[in-house]
Design an enzyme around this catalytic site. Structure first.
Site, PDB file in Angstrom:
ATOM      1  N   LYS A  13      16.513  16.030  54.628  1.00 38.08           N
ATOM      2  CA  LYS A  13      16.293  15.094  55.743  1.00 38.08           C
ATOM      3  C   LYS A  13      16.696  13.666  55.362  1.00 38.08           C
ATOM      4  O   LYS A  13      17.449  13.015  56.076  1.00 38.08           O
ATOM      5  CB  LYS A  13      14.802  15.085  56.151  1.00 38.08           C
ATOM      6  CG  LYS A  13      14.261  16.439  56.578  1.00 38.08           C
ATOM      7  CD  LYS A  13      12.800  16.362  57.005  1.00 38.08           C
ATOM      8  CE  LYS A  13      11.830  16.023  55.885  1.00 38.08           C
ATOM      9  NZ  LYS A  13      11.749  17.061  54.827  1.00 38.08           N
ATOM     10  N   ARG A  88       4.711  15.578  61.816  1.00 38.58           N
ATOM     11  CA  ARG A  88       4.517  16.723  60.930  1.00 38.58           C
ATOM     12  C   ARG A  88       3.401  17.639  61.421  1.00 38.58           C
ATOM     13  O   ARG A  88       3.135  18.668  60.778  1.00 38.58           O
ATOM     14  CB  ARG A  88       4.154  16.224  59.527  1.00 38.58           C
ATOM     15  CG  ARG A  88       5.322  16.132  58.557  1.00 38.58           C
ATOM     16  CD  ARG A  88       4.762  15.610  57.249  1.00 38.58           C
ATOM     17  NE  ARG A  88       5.535  15.949  56.088  1.00 38.58           N
ATOM     18  CZ  ARG A  88       6.507  15.205  55.571  1.00 38.58           C
ATOM     19  NH1 ARG A  88       6.872  14.086  56.142  1.00 38.58           N
ATOM     20  NH2 ARG A  88       7.109  15.575  54.468  1.00 38.58           N
ATOM     21  N   ARG A 127      15.309  16.231  42.198  1.00 39.65           N
ATOM     22  CA  ARG A 127      15.476  15.006  43.006  1.00 39.65           C
ATOM     23  C   ARG A 127      15.140  13.747  42.202  1.00 39.65           C
ATOM     24  O   ARG A 127      14.162  13.724  41.461  1.00 39.65           O
ATOM     25  CB  ARG A 127      14.566  15.077  44.231  1.00 39.65           C
ATOM     26  CG  ARG A 127      14.515  13.760  45.010  1.00 39.65           C
ATOM     27  CD  ARG A 127      14.097  13.933  46.428  1.00 39.65           C
ATOM     28  NE  ARG A 127      12.730  14.392  46.602  1.00 39.65           N
ATOM     29  CZ  ARG A 127      12.190  14.664  47.803  1.00 39.65           C
ATOM     30  NH1 ARG A 127      12.915  14.527  48.898  1.00 39.65           N
ATOM     31  NH2 ARG A 127      10.954  15.097  47.880  1.00 39.65           N
ATOM     32  N   ARG A 160       9.628  11.465  41.767  1.00 39.70           N
ATOM     33  CA  ARG A 160       8.378  11.328  42.508  1.00 39.70           C
ATOM     34  C   ARG A 160       7.284  12.181  41.874  1.00 39.70           C
ATOM     35  O   ARG A 160       7.547  13.308  41.467  1.00 39.70           O
ATOM     36  CB  ARG A 160       8.588  11.761  43.966  1.00 39.70           C
ATOM     37  CG  ARG A 160       9.270  10.709  44.811  1.00 39.70           C
ATOM     38  CD  ARG A 160       9.711  11.204  46.159  1.00 39.70           C
ATOM     39  NE  ARG A 160       8.748  12.039  46.869  1.00 39.70           N
ATOM     40  CZ  ARG A 160       8.926  12.508  48.108  1.00 39.70           C
ATOM     41  NH1 ARG A 160      10.036  12.213  48.768  1.00 39.70           N
ATOM     42  NH2 ARG A 160       8.018  13.258  48.682  1.00 39.70           N
ATOM     43  N   ARG A 171       3.005  21.773  49.098  1.00 36.48           N
ATOM     44  CA  ARG A 171       3.725  21.117  50.201  1.00 36.48           C
ATOM     45  C   ARG A 171       4.408  22.144  51.092  1.00 36.48           C
ATOM     46  O   ARG A 171       4.479  21.970  52.309  1.00 36.48           O
ATOM     47  CB  ARG A 171       4.719  20.099  49.654  1.00 36.48           C
ATOM     48  CG  ARG A 171       4.020  18.837  49.176  1.00 36.48           C
ATOM     49  CD  ARG A 171       4.859  18.044  48.211  1.00 36.48           C
ATOM     50  NE  ARG A 171       6.071  17.534  48.788  1.00 36.48           N
ATOM     51  CZ  ARG A 171       7.142  17.195  48.070  1.00 36.48           C
ATOM     52  NH1 ARG A 171       7.144  17.335  46.770  1.00 36.48           N
ATOM     53  NH2 ARG A 171       8.197  16.707  48.676  1.00 36.48           N
TER      54      ARG A 171
HETATM   55  P1  ADP Z   1       9.451  15.319  51.800  1.00 32.34           P
HETATM   56  O1  ADP Z   1      10.581  14.727  51.037  1.00 32.34           O
HETATM   57  O2  ADP Z   1       8.715  16.378  51.092  1.00 32.34           O
HETATM   58  O3  ADP Z   1       9.797  15.748  53.165  1.00 32.34           O
HETATM   59  P2  ADP Z   1       8.153  12.770  52.509  1.00 32.34           P
HETATM   60  O4  ADP Z   1       8.705  11.704  51.646  1.00 32.34           O
HETATM   61  O5  ADP Z   1       8.588  12.812  53.921  1.00 32.34           O
HETATM   62  O6  ADP Z   1       8.337  14.184  51.809  1.00 32.34           O
HETATM   63  O7  ADP Z   1       6.548  12.695  52.507  1.00 32.34           O
HETATM   64  C1  ADP Z   1       5.828  12.632  51.298  1.00 32.34           C
HETATM   65  C2  ADP Z   1       4.349  12.723  51.586  1.00 32.34           C
HETATM   66  O8  ADP Z   1       3.941  11.639  52.436  1.00 32.34           O
HETATM   67  C3  ADP Z   1       3.893  13.974  52.323  1.00 32.34           C
HETATM   68  O9  ADP Z   1       3.681  15.065  51.445  1.00 32.34           O
HETATM   69  C4  ADP Z   1       2.590  13.480  52.968  1.00 32.34           C
HETATM   70  O10 ADP Z   1       1.539  13.419  52.028  1.00 32.34           O
HETATM   71  C5  ADP Z   1       2.949  12.053  53.354  1.00 32.34           C
HETATM   72  N1  ADP Z   1       3.518  11.990  54.716  1.00 32.34           N
HETATM   73  C6  ADP Z   1       4.771  11.589  55.067  1.00 32.34           C
HETATM   74  N2  ADP Z   1       4.948  11.689  56.401  1.00 32.34           N
HETATM   75  C7  ADP Z   1       3.782  12.150  56.911  1.00 32.34           C
HETATM   76  C8  ADP Z   1       3.334  12.496  58.217  1.00 32.34           C
HETATM   77  N3  ADP Z   1       4.133  12.365  59.305  1.00 32.34           N
HETATM   78  N4  ADP Z   1       2.071  12.956  58.364  1.00 32.34           N
HETATM   79  C9  ADP Z   1       1.248  13.093  57.310  1.00 32.34           C
HETATM   80  N5  ADP Z   1       1.609  12.810  56.054  1.00 32.34           N
HETATM   81  C10 ADP Z   1       2.868  12.350  55.838  1.00 32.34           C
HETATM   82  P1  ADP Z   2      13.908  15.741  52.233  1.00 31.59           P
HETATM   83  O1  ADP Z   2      14.013  14.307  52.717  1.00 31.59           O
HETATM   84  O2  ADP Z   2      14.100  16.731  53.335  1.00 31.59           O
HETATM   85  O3  ADP Z   2      12.684  16.010  51.435  1.00 31.59           O
HETATM   86  P2  ADP Z   2      16.115  15.019  50.425  1.00 31.59           P
HETATM   87  O4  ADP Z   2      17.155  14.476  51.326  1.00 31.59           O
HETATM   88  O5  ADP Z   2      15.345  14.060  49.614  1.00 31.59           O
HETATM   89  O6  ADP Z   2      15.133  15.986  51.251  1.00 31.59           O
HETATM   90  O7  ADP Z   2      16.807  16.112  49.487  1.00 31.59           O
HETATM   91  C1  ADP Z   2      16.074  16.798  48.476  1.00 31.59           C
HETATM   92  C2  ADP Z   2      16.934  16.900  47.205  1.00 31.59           C
HETATM   93  O8  ADP Z   2      18.025  17.805  47.445  1.00 31.59           O
HETATM   94  C3  ADP Z   2      17.575  15.591  46.769  1.00 31.59           C
HETATM   95  O9  ADP Z   2      17.627  15.576  45.370  1.00 31.59           O
HETATM   96  C4  ADP Z   2      18.976  15.639  47.375  1.00 31.59           C
HETATM   97  O10 ADP Z   2      19.913  14.889  46.611  1.00 31.59           O
HETATM   98  C5  ADP Z   2      19.287  17.129  47.329  1.00 31.59           C
HETATM   99  N1  ADP Z   2      20.094  17.601  48.470  1.00 31.59           N
HETATM  100  C6  ADP Z   2      20.036  17.184  49.756  1.00 31.59           C
HETATM  101  N2  ADP Z   2      20.892  17.874  50.536  1.00 31.59           N
HETATM  102  C7  ADP Z   2      21.496  18.777  49.727  1.00 31.59           C
HETATM  103  C8  ADP Z   2      22.492  19.801  49.935  1.00 31.59           C
HETATM  104  N3  ADP Z   2      23.022  20.035  51.156  1.00 31.59           N
HETATM  105  N4  ADP Z   2      22.874  20.534  48.876  1.00 31.59           N
HETATM  106  C9  ADP Z   2      22.341  20.311  47.644  1.00 31.59           C
HETATM  107  N5  ADP Z   2      21.409  19.372  47.374  1.00 31.59           N
HETATM  108  C10 ADP Z   2      20.980  18.614  48.400  1.00 31.59           C
END
Ligand code: ADP
Ligand code: ADP
Ligand code: ZN
Length: 217
Positions: A13, A88, A127, A160, A171
């Site tokens: 994302k 979420r 990541r 992270r 998660r």
């Molecule tokens: P990911 O990369 O796993 O999608 P995010 O960076 O979006 O993670 O979120 C990290 C953490 O922040 C989540 O595991 C949760 O604890 C909190 N968080 C982020 N967005 C939300 C939301 N919309 N509602 C509740 N908690 C959230």
């Molecule tokens: P999210 O925001 O959904 O948690 P991220 O964009 O942070 O996910 O991506 C999670 C990890 O996977 C990061 O280390 C990113 O560089 C890697 N990544 C993202 N998209 C791809 C892809 N299409 N193929 C391989 N690795 C990816």
């Protein structure tokens, strides 16, 4: 353009959002980034959020909703945006629907990035994130040019706390229980665009922009 990007943790994302906000010239609203920067600044919001984030659980709905609503209001009613990591839960989605109605305009599309659980663990444990600008890298799939240093701003890359193996499983469970039902919610609204997130990063971007273009026609 008013967009929402969803998918399990590690789906890509944030990575796709970085490109989409440039392409469509819209602000990126990432609730995860908002919490992490609040924590860096040591604010009460950051400290409260950390309790949940470290355990892989969701921050309570009322807290998250009020932050996003403030943000949307500060942008003004005509503005586009890309919401990443919000909503979420169903209550968050309903709060957003209501708010957007008040502001006089709904979403244009919901991008859903599909990635199976076995891919996610490897993505999250590899990541790395920039401390300064939140740009996202992967040790293997999207490395920075200089190891440990952000290409965009020269900031330090870090892992992270919640990208540890133990927290990732929790998660994923939380996603399946609380966030997955939103797919149906947006499908029923005719907004859902699902893409295969297992392809390489540029191919996923291509699929998203193609789906958005097709929806506009
Ligand atoms: P990911 O990369 O796993 O999608 P995010 O960076 O979006 O993670 O979120 C990290 C953490 O922040 C989540 O595991 C949760 O604890 C909190 N968080 C982020 N967005 C939300 C939301 N919309 N509602 C509740 N908690 C959230
Ligand atoms: P999210 O925001 O959904 O948690 P991220 O964009 O942070 O996910 O991506 C999670 C990890 O996977 C990061 O280390 C990113 O560089 C890697 N990544 C993202 N998209 C791809 C892809 N299409 N193929 C391989 N690795 C990816
Ligand atoms: Zn950076």
């Amino acid at each position: 353009m008013r967009l929402l990007i969803m998918g399990p943790p590690g789906a890509g994302k944030g990575t796709q959002a970085e490109a989409l906000v440039v392409k469509y010239n819209i602000p990126h609203i990432s609730t995860g980034d908002i919490f992490r920067s609040a924590l860096r600044e040591g604010t009460p919001l950051g400290l409260e959020a950390k309790e949940y984030m470290d355990r892989g659980q969701l921050v309570p709905d009322d807290l998250v909703v009020s932050i996003v609503v403030d943000k949307l209001e500060s942008l003004g009613s005509g503005s586009g945006f890309l919401l990443d990591g919000f909503p979420r839960t169903l209550p968050q989605a309903e709060a957003l629907d209501g708010r957007l109605k008040d502001l006089g305009g709904g979403l244009d599309a919901v991008i859903n990035i599909e990635v199976p659980p076995q891919v996610i663990v490897e993505r999250l444990t590899g990541r790395r994130v920039c401390r300064q600008c939140s740009s996202t890298y992967h040790l293997k799939h999207n490395p920075s040019q200089v190891r440990g240093i952000c290409d965009t701003c020269g900031g330090e890359l870090y892992q992270r706390d919640d990208d540890s193996l133990e927290t990732v499983q929790e998660r994923l469970d939380v996603y399946n229980r609380q966030t997955q039902p939103l797919i149906k919610h947006y499908q029923e609204q005719g907004l859902l665009l699902s893409v295969d997130g297992t392809k390489e990063i540029p191919a996923v971007l291509e699929a998203i922009t193609a789906a958005l273009k097709q929806k506009e026609e």
